[in-house]
Design a protein around this motif. Structure first.
Motif, PDB file in Angstrom:
ATOM      1  N   ALA A   1       0.730  -1.329   0.089  1.00 25.49           N
ATOM      2  CA  ALA A   1       0.124  -0.096   0.071  1.00 25.49           C
ATOM      3  C   ALA A   1       0.737   1.267  -0.017  1.00 25.49           C
ATOM      4  N   GLU A   2       2.153   1.372   0.585  1.00 25.96           N
ATOM      5  CA  GLU A   2       2.832   2.323   0.452  1.00 25.96           C
ATOM      6  C   GLU A   2       3.384   2.764  -0.756  1.00 25.96           C
ATOM      7  N   ALA A   3       3.489   1.761  -1.618  1.00 28.10           N
ATOM      8  CA  ALA A   3       4.357   2.009  -3.008  1.00 28.10           C
ATOM      9  C   ALA A   3       3.562   3.009  -3.804  1.00 28.10           C
ATOM     10  N   PHE A   4       4.006   4.002  -4.208  1.00 27.25           N
ATOM     11  CA  PHE A   4       3.053   4.940  -5.046  1.00 27.25           C
ATOM     12  C   PHE A   4       3.454   4.555  -6.564  1.00 27.25           C
ATOM     13  N   LYS A   5       4.200   3.529  -7.069  1.00 29.47           N
ATOM     14  CA  LYS A   5       4.301   3.058  -8.304  1.00 29.47           C
ATOM     15  C   LYS A   5       4.462   1.455  -8.116  1.00 29.47           C
ATOM     16  N   CYS A   6       4.536   0.883  -9.279  1.00 26.24           N
ATOM     17  CA  CYS A   6       4.669  -0.412  -9.319  1.00 26.24           C
ATOM     18  C   CYS A   6       6.249  -0.900  -9.192  1.00 26.24           C
TER      19      CYS A   6
END
Length: 53
Positions: free
Chosen positions: A34-39
């Motif tokens: 969930a913390e990742a803003f990109k893959c």
């Protein structure tokens, strides 16, 4: 007249296809935190559509 039983309904889930704490990339379908803003696999931003105009 007998007792009328209401039909049993399955419990509703807020997110039926995804687990809390994760999101699936719309391009490569990799499950990211969930913390990742990109893959983490293909670097596509979270929520980016695969449609081309």
């Amino acid at each position: 007249m007998g007792d009328k039983k209401s039909p049993t309904r399955p419990k509703r889930q807020s997110k039926p296809s995804s687990d809390d704490g994760y999101w699936d990339c719309s391009v490569c379908t990799f499950r990211n935190s969930a913390e990742a803003f990109k893959c983490m696999m293909c670097d596509v931003r979270k929520g980016t559509s695969t449609r081309r105009l």
